[in-house]
Scaffold this motif. Structure first.
Motif, short mmCIF file in Angstrom:
data_model
loop_
_atom_site.label_atom_id
_atom_site.label_comp_id
_atom_site.label_asym_id
_atom_site.label_seq_id
_atom_site.Cartn_x
_atom_site.Cartn_y
_atom_site.Cartn_z
N GLU A 1 67.69 43.40 45.44
CA GLU A 1 66.80 42.41 45.06
C GLU A 1 65.78 42.86 44.13
O GLU A 1 65.37 43.94 43.85
N VAL A 2 65.58 41.82 43.33
CA VAL A 2 64.59 41.85 42.03
C VAL A 2 63.41 40.96 42.34
O VAL A 2 63.53 39.81 42.79
N GLY A 3 62.28 41.43 42.13
CA GLY A 3 60.90 40.38 42.65
C GLY A 3 59.97 40.31 41.27
O GLY A 3 60.16 41.53 40.58
N PHE A 4 59.26 39.44 41.05
CA PHE A 4 58.32 39.17 39.82
C PHE A 4 57.12 38.77 40.57
O PHE A 4 56.92 38.19 41.66
N GLY A 5 56.12 38.98 39.98
CA GLY A 5 54.70 38.66 40.35
C GLY A 5 53.72 38.63 39.21
O GLY A 5 54.19 38.98 38.13
N GLY A 6 52.67 37.94 39.26
CA GLY A 6 51.67 37.77 38.10
C GLY A 6 50.23 37.55 38.71
O GLY A 6 50.09 37.36 40.03
N THR A 7 49.42 38.14 37.91
CA THR A 7 47.85 37.75 38.38
C THR A 7 47.11 37.24 37.33
O THR A 7 47.25 37.61 36.28
N LEU A 8 46.15 36.34 37.73
CA LEU A 8 45.08 35.65 36.80
C LEU A 8 43.81 35.91 37.41
O LEU A 8 43.48 35.50 38.37
N ALA A 9 43.05 36.33 36.63
CA ALA A 9 41.57 36.67 36.97
C ALA A 9 40.59 36.22 36.00
O ALA A 9 40.75 36.62 34.66
N LEU A 10 39.76 35.60 36.42
CA LEU A 10 38.47 34.95 35.47
C LEU A 10 37.05 35.35 35.84
O LEU A 10 36.98 35.20 37.05
N GLY B 1 40.01 34.91 41.13
CA GLY B 1 41.57 35.13 40.86
C GLY B 1 42.59 34.48 41.69
O GLY B 1 42.51 33.97 42.69
N GLY B 2 43.89 34.64 41.10
CA GLY B 2 44.83 34.16 41.79
C GLY B 2 46.33 34.89 41.65
O GLY B 2 46.38 35.46 40.51
N LYS C 1 47.92 34.70 46.80
CA LYS C 1 46.57 34.98 47.06
C LYS C 1 45.76 34.58 46.26
O LYS C 1 46.05 34.31 44.78
N VAL C 2 44.56 34.04 46.75
CA VAL C 2 43.25 33.44 45.86
C VAL C 2 42.22 34.21 46.59
O VAL C 2 42.07 34.59 47.59
N GLN C 3 41.40 34.65 45.25
CA GLN C 3 40.18 35.49 45.84
C GLN C 3 39.01 35.08 45.02
O GLN C 3 39.09 34.63 43.69
N VAL C 4 37.79 35.09 45.98
CA VAL C 4 36.62 34.84 45.15
C VAL C 4 35.77 36.09 45.35
O VAL C 4 35.71 36.55 46.34
N ARG C 5 35.14 36.50 44.25
CA ARG C 5 33.90 37.78 44.43
C ARG C 5 32.73 37.30 44.04
O ARG C 5 32.65 36.71 43.02
N TYR C 6 31.90 37.76 44.75
CA TYR C 6 30.36 37.35 44.28
C TYR C 6 29.53 38.62 44.44
O TYR C 6 29.61 39.72 45.63
N GLY C 7 29.01 39.39 43.53
CA GLY C 7 28.39 40.50 43.66
C GLY C 7 26.81 40.42 43.20
O GLY C 7 26.17 41.61 42.77
#
Length: 50
Positions: A11-20, A29-30, A42-48
């Protein structure tokens, strides 16, 4: 942005991520990956600002 691929057996898998970064405190990010008949996300939100 980042991306890549991997293999497991035949099996071959592909993935990607975009963060702003909204500003110095916020970022968003997603990610998505596909391998065979499987899909993961995955969806993420970060607050610092605390």
């Amino acid at each position: 942005m980042s991306g890549g691929f991997g293999t497991y057996g035949s099996e071959v898998g592909f993935g990607g991520t975009l963060a702003l970064r909204g500003n110095d405190n916020w970022s968003f990010g997603g990610s998505a990956g596909v391998g065979g008949n499987n899909v993961t996300t995955k969806v993420q939100v970060r607050y610092g600002g605390f």
